[in-house]
Design a protein around this motif. Structure first.
Motif, short mmCIF file in Angstrom:
data_model
loop_
_atom_site.label_atom_id
_atom_site.label_comp_id
_atom_site.label_asym_id
_atom_site.label_seq_id
_atom_site.Cartn_x
_atom_site.Cartn_y
_atom_site.Cartn_z
N SER A 140 0.84 -1.20 0.00
CA SER A 140 0.00 0.00 0.00
C SER A 140 0.88 1.25 0.00
O SER A 140 2.09 1.19 0.18
N ASP A 141 0.25 2.40 -0.18
CA ASP A 141 0.97 3.68 -0.20
C ASP A 141 1.06 4.32 1.18
O ASP A 141 1.41 5.50 1.30
N VAL A 142 0.74 3.58 2.22
CA VAL A 142 0.77 4.12 3.57
C VAL A 142 2.22 4.35 4.00
O VAL A 142 3.07 3.46 3.87
N ASP A 143 2.52 5.53 4.50
CA ASP A 143 3.87 5.85 4.97
C ASP A 143 4.12 5.21 6.33
O ASP A 143 3.28 5.28 7.24
N ILE A 144 5.29 4.62 6.46
CA ILE A 144 5.71 4.02 7.73
C ILE A 144 7.00 4.71 8.17
O ILE A 144 7.97 4.78 7.40
N TYR A 145 7.01 5.26 9.37
CA TYR A 145 8.18 5.95 9.90
C TYR A 145 8.86 5.05 10.95
O TYR A 145 8.21 4.63 11.91
N ARG A 146 10.14 4.80 10.75
CA ARG A 146 10.90 3.99 11.70
C ARG A 146 11.90 4.89 12.41
O ARG A 146 12.58 5.70 11.78
N LEU A 147 12.00 4.72 13.71
CA LEU A 147 12.87 5.59 14.48
C LEU A 147 13.67 4.80 15.51
O LEU A 147 13.23 3.76 15.99
N SER A 148 14.83 5.34 15.81
CA SER A 148 15.71 4.76 16.83
C SER A 148 16.04 5.85 17.84
O SER A 148 16.76 6.80 17.53
N PHE A 149 15.48 5.72 19.04
CA PHE A 149 15.69 6.69 20.12
C PHE A 149 16.86 6.25 20.99
O PHE A 149 16.96 5.10 21.39
N LYS A 150 17.77 7.20 21.28
CA LYS A 150 18.90 6.93 22.17
C LYS A 150 19.13 8.14 23.06
O LYS A 150 19.14 9.26 22.59
N ALA A 151 19.32 7.88 24.34
CA ALA A 151 19.54 8.98 25.28
C ALA A 151 20.36 8.51 26.46
O ALA A 151 20.37 7.33 26.83
N GLU A 152 21.06 9.45 27.06
CA GLU A 152 21.69 9.25 28.35
C GLU A 152 21.12 10.29 29.30
O GLU A 152 20.78 11.40 28.89
N GLY A 153 21.01 9.93 30.57
CA GLY A 153 20.46 10.86 31.52
C GLY A 153 21.09 10.71 32.89
O GLY A 153 21.44 9.60 33.30
N GLU A 154 21.25 11.84 33.57
CA GLU A 154 21.70 11.78 34.96
C GLU A 154 20.47 11.58 35.84
O GLU A 154 19.48 12.31 35.73
N CYS A 155 20.53 10.58 36.70
CA CYS A 155 19.39 10.22 37.53
C CYS A 155 19.79 10.19 39.00
O CYS A 155 20.98 10.06 39.33
N GLU A 156 18.79 10.30 39.86
CA GLU A 156 19.06 10.36 41.29
C GLU A 156 18.09 9.46 42.05
O GLU A 156 16.90 9.40 41.74
N LEU A 157 18.62 8.74 43.03
CA LEU A 157 17.79 7.94 43.92
C LEU A 157 17.19 8.84 44.99
O LEU A 157 17.85 9.74 45.50
N LEU A 158 15.93 8.57 45.33
CA LEU A 158 15.20 9.38 46.30
C LEU A 158 14.74 8.52 47.47
O LEU A 158 14.70 7.28 47.36
N PRO A 159 14.38 9.14 48.58
CA PRO A 159 13.83 8.37 49.70
C PRO A 159 12.59 7.59 49.28
O PRO A 159 11.88 7.97 48.34
N GLY A 160 12.32 6.50 49.99
CA GLY A 160 11.15 5.70 49.66
C GLY A 160 11.35 4.81 48.46
O GLY A 160 10.37 4.37 47.84
N ASP A 161 12.62 4.53 48.11
CA ASP A 161 12.95 3.69 46.95
C ASP A 161 12.36 4.23 45.65
O ASP A 161 11.91 3.48 44.78
N LYS A 162 12.38 5.56 45.53
CA LYS A 162 11.96 6.23 44.30
C LYS A 162 13.19 6.73 43.56
O LYS A 162 14.32 6.63 44.04
#
Length: 254
Positions: A219-241
């Motif tokens: 069919s003529d339906v457009d299909i978009y393929r993507l590859s997401f990549k990221a790095e992030g600084e994260c922090e542990l919080l009280p209550g195991d969050k």
């Protein structure tokens, strides 16, 4: 909900020297047939204070927290994904520098890896909320994902899903890249999607590469393929969050 580890009995551990390369999400399955009572140390499984070890094994395969000195199994880490690999090199362990938290990355399916974080206290392990980068980095894409999911559900009235799908995830995973302190770490996350008709490029910025193609059914339906990549600084919080502090895109190596 936090879950305490189930206590175990002392066992004899077999520590193997492995020359096999690290198994990534897209590689072949890492397999090992364990004998009853045999445990092998996961990659980087020994804690910095040398008090605990993350091990894989036994004939009823599982991933466990072990006392590194007595070789006693403290309990099973039931939340760790183990649906695909049995080889210990496929279970990648990332201990916090003070040995009070540990992240374990492994695969449930060939193209899906899961990151699980535990807090280790009083010889017990408690599950910690693992942060997710995508909706912090590209909130507009997550809103599009939710919108298309709602539209798909609304149209799903006895129709085959393949005929009405609007967005599908084909791969994904996250893993701690390094600890910055006992409570902060760098997380890597990637995922692959395909989107029907709706071009997601504007919602992704520099976080993903988008390729446009046509549907496989001719069919003529457009299909978009993507590859997401990221790095992030994260922090542990009280209550195991946990929380995401900041993110940045990761360039795909050529």
């Amino acid at each position: 909900m936090n879950r305490k580890l189930r206590p175990g009995l002392a066992i004899v551990i077999a520590i193997a020297t492995l020359s096999i390369a690290i198994v990534t999400r897209l590689s072949a399955t890492a397999e090992y047939e364990y004998k009853p009572g045999e445990y092998l140390v996961a990659k980087d499984g020994l804690s910095p204070n040398k008090q605990f070890t993350i091990v894989c094994g036994d004939n009823k395969f599982g991933v466990h927290l072990m006392d590194a000195n007595t070789k006693e199994i403290v309990g099973e880490l039931e939340e760790v994904a183990k649906g695909l690999d049995t080889g210990p090199e496929a279970y990648r362990v990332h201990w916090a520098p003070d040995s009070k938290h540990v992240g374990i990355c492994s695969r449930e399916e060939r193209r899906y890896a899961t990151n699980v974080i535990y807090r280790i206290e009083n010889r017990q392990a408690y599950v910690v909320e693992s942060p997710e980068l995508r909706c912090h980095a590209v909130p507009d894409f997550c809103r599009l994902e939710e919108k298309l999911s709602d539209e798909e559900k609304a149209e799903n009235k006895g129709v085959e899903t393949d005929a009405i799908w609007k967005m599908q995830q084909n791969a994904g995973g996250s893993e701690i890249k390094k600890w910055l302190s006992p409570t902060r770490f760098i997380l890597f996350e990637d995922s692959e999607f395909k989107v029907k008709e709706h071009d997601p490029s504007a919602s992704l910025g520099k976080y993903a590469k988008v390729e446009k193609g046509k549907s496989y059914n001719g069919s003529d339906v457009d299909i978009y393929r993507l590859s997401f990549k990221a790095e992030g600084e994260c922090e542990l919080l009280p209550g195991d969050k946990s929380r995401v502090i900041s993110t940045h895109p990761v360039k795909t190596k050529k």
